[in-house]
Design a protein around this motif. Sequence first.
Motif, PDB file in Angstrom:
ATOM      1  N   PRO A  21       0.846  -1.201   0.000  1.00 58.56           N
ATOM      2  CA  PRO A  21       0.000   0.000   0.000  1.00 58.56           C
ATOM      3  C   PRO A  21       0.875   1.242   0.000  1.00 58.56           C
ATOM      4  N   HIS A  22       0.318   2.334  -0.516  1.00 58.92           N
ATOM      5  CA  HIS A  22       1.079   3.574  -0.645  1.00 58.92           C
ATOM      6  C   HIS A  22       1.762   3.935   0.670  1.00 58.92           C
ATOM      7  N   GLY A  23       3.036   4.259   0.563  1.00 66.00           N
ATOM      8  CA  GLY A  23       3.748   4.730   1.735  1.00 66.00           C
ATOM      9  C   GLY A  23       4.238   3.621   2.647  1.00 66.00           C
ATOM     10  N   MET A  24       3.944   2.366   2.281  1.00 69.64           N
ATOM     11  CA  MET A  24       4.390   1.257   3.127  1.00 69.64           C
ATOM     12  C   MET A  24       5.438   0.443   2.382  1.00 69.64           C
ATOM     13  N   ARG A  25       6.440   0.010   3.136  1.00 70.26           N
ATOM     14  CA  ARG A  25       7.457  -0.840   2.547  1.00 70.26           C
ATOM     15  C   ARG A  25       6.779  -2.150   2.096  1.00 70.26           C
ATOM     16  N   PRO A  26       7.104  -2.661   0.881  1.00 68.24           N
ATOM     17  CA  PRO A  26       6.488  -3.917   0.434  1.00 68.24           C
ATOM     18  C   PRO A  26       6.734  -5.026   1.457  1.00 68.24           C
ATOM     19  N   LEU A  27       5.709  -5.854   1.643  1.00 66.84           N
ATOM     20  CA  LEU A  27       5.730  -6.839   2.710  1.00 66.84           C
ATOM     21  C   LEU A  27       5.214  -8.154   2.161  1.00 66.84           C
ATOM     22  N   ALA A  28       5.907  -9.246   2.506  1.00 63.79           N
ATOM     23  CA  ALA A  28       5.424 -10.586   2.142  1.00 63.79           C
ATOM     24  C   ALA A  28       4.891 -11.253   3.401  1.00 63.79           C
ATOM     25  N   LEU A  29       3.729 -11.867   3.308  1.00 67.58           N
ATOM     26  CA  LEU A  29       3.125 -12.578   4.436  1.00 67.58           C
ATOM     27  C   LEU A  29       2.845 -14.015   4.016  1.00 67.58           C
ATOM     28  N   ILE A  30       3.387 -14.941   4.792  1.00 70.61           N
ATOM     29  CA  ILE A  30       3.212 -16.371   4.523  1.00 70.61           C
ATOM     30  C   ILE A  30       2.193 -16.923   5.520  1.00 70.61           C
ATOM     31  N   ASN A  31       1.253 -17.717   5.031  1.00 72.38           N
ATOM     32  CA  ASN A  31       0.157 -18.253   5.857  1.00 72.38           C
ATOM     33  C   ASN A  31      -0.541 -17.159   6.670  1.00 72.38           C
ATOM     34  N   PRO A  32      -0.938 -16.063   6.041  1.00 72.04           N
ATOM     35  CA  PRO A  32      -1.568 -14.979   6.807  1.00 72.04           C
ATOM     36  C   PRO A  32      -2.922 -15.415   7.369  1.00 72.04           C
ATOM     37  N   THR A  33      -3.155 -15.065   8.643  1.00 72.09           N
ATOM     38  CA  THR A  33      -4.438 -15.331   9.293  1.00 72.09           C
ATOM     39  C   THR A  33      -4.923 -14.048   9.922  1.00 72.09           C
ATOM     40  N   ILE A  34      -6.142 -13.667   9.618  1.00 73.54           N
ATOM     41  CA  ILE A  34      -6.731 -12.481  10.233  1.00 73.54           C
ATOM     42  C   ILE A  34      -7.319 -12.913  11.572  1.00 73.54           C
ATOM     43  N   THR A  35      -6.771 -12.351  12.660  1.00 70.71           N
ATOM     44  CA  THR A  35      -7.133 -12.813  14.002  1.00 70.71           C
ATOM     45  C   THR A  35      -8.080 -11.848  14.707  1.00 70.71           C
ATOM     46  N   PHE A  36      -8.286 -10.669  14.124  1.00 73.59           N
ATOM     47  CA  PHE A  36      -9.170  -9.672  14.722  1.00 73.59           C
ATOM     48  C   PHE A  36      -9.719  -8.787  13.618  1.00 73.59           C
ATOM     49  N   ARG A  37     -11.007  -8.465  13.728  1.00 74.67           N
ATOM     50  CA  ARG A  37     -11.649  -7.600  12.724  1.00 74.67           C
ATOM     51  C   ARG A  37     -12.535  -6.614  13.453  1.00 74.67           C
ATOM     52  N   GLU A  38     -12.551  -5.363  12.980  1.00 78.63           N
ATOM     53  CA  GLU A  38     -13.391  -4.362  13.636  1.00 78.63           C
ATOM     54  C   GLU A  38     -13.822  -3.292  12.642  1.00 78.63           C
ATOM     55  N   GLY A  39     -15.053  -2.836  12.794  1.00 79.91           N
ATOM     56  CA  GLY A  39     -15.552  -1.726  11.997  1.00 79.91           C
ATOM     57  C   GLY A  39     -15.793  -2.113  10.554  1.00 79.91           C
ATOM     58  N   SER A  40     -16.206  -1.148   9.761  1.00 77.49           N
ATOM     59  CA  SER A  40     -16.396  -1.419   8.341  1.00 77.49           C
ATOM     60  C   SER A  40     -16.176  -0.145   7.553  1.00 77.49           C
ATOM     61  N   ALA A  41     -15.786  -0.331   6.293  1.00 77.24           N
ATOM     62  CA  ALA A  41     -15.539   0.801   5.402  1.00 77.24           C
ATOM     63  C   ALA A  41     -15.807   0.338   3.986  1.00 77.24           C
ATOM     64  N   ILE A  42     -16.359   1.242   3.192  1.00 81.14           N
ATOM     65  CA  ILE A  42     -16.623   0.930   1.781  1.00 81.14           C
ATOM     66  C   ILE A  42     -15.662   1.754   0.931  1.00 81.14           C
ATOM     67  N   ALA A  43     -14.989   1.088  -0.006  1.00 78.93           N
ATOM     68  CA  ALA A  43     -14.108   1.807  -0.930  1.00 78.93           C
ATOM     69  C   ALA A  43     -13.994   1.009  -2.228  1.00 78.93           C
ATOM     70  N   GLN A  44     -13.527   1.707  -3.262  1.00 83.27           N
ATOM     71  CA  GLN A  44     -13.392   1.065  -4.568  1.00 83.27           C
ATOM     72  C   GLN A  44     -12.213   0.100  -4.573  1.00 83.27           C
TER      73      GLN A  44
END
Length: 178
Positions: free
Chosen positions: A78-101
């Motif tokens: 994402p803009h402004g963030m150093r490129p990142l590789a994630l292996i076996n990513p698991t989303i462990t927490f979710r909060e709120g909602s947002a709509i975008a293109q």
Amino acid sequence: MEIVVPDEYKYLYVRNAERPVVKVPDPVLRQVAAPVTKVGGTESKLIDEMMRVMRKANGIGLAAPQLGILKRIITISPHGMRPLALINPTITFREGSAIAQEGCLSIPGLYGDVERHLKIEVEAYDRRGKPVAFEMEGLPARVVQHEVDHLDGVLFIDKVGLATLHWMHPEGSDDDVE
Ligand code: NI
């Protein structure tokens, strides 16, 4: 949903050396990717290739199945963030909602609004096999949710607000694609 590609976008759907990303309706995009059991040279090379393809395509995220490899690996930039590789990513927490293109490198030219969680926590392994965890909000959180969906064979068109779907040329636009 079946995507009917307008004639003027069809050239974007050819897979070749210049455009190596797998496009719809390739069935590999609908399969569930397997967890990585050992992080080795093969995975390291794949991550390098994913980073290269993502950068060249001006993408902000990519999942290994988009290169035809059914392994649970994603890269994000994402803009402004150093490129990142994630292996076996698991989303462990979710909060709120947002709509975008959103757009997707596997469905070039098609965009639409998607509702995602605003904040997430993700656990994964980095490219050296070390456990990592991140809290993310906004665009990075959105990109991770989009890419983790790819690992489960889910595409943004499965979640899009149908009335917002539209075609737009990806070249020359500043729109984010994943
Ligand atoms: Ni995508």
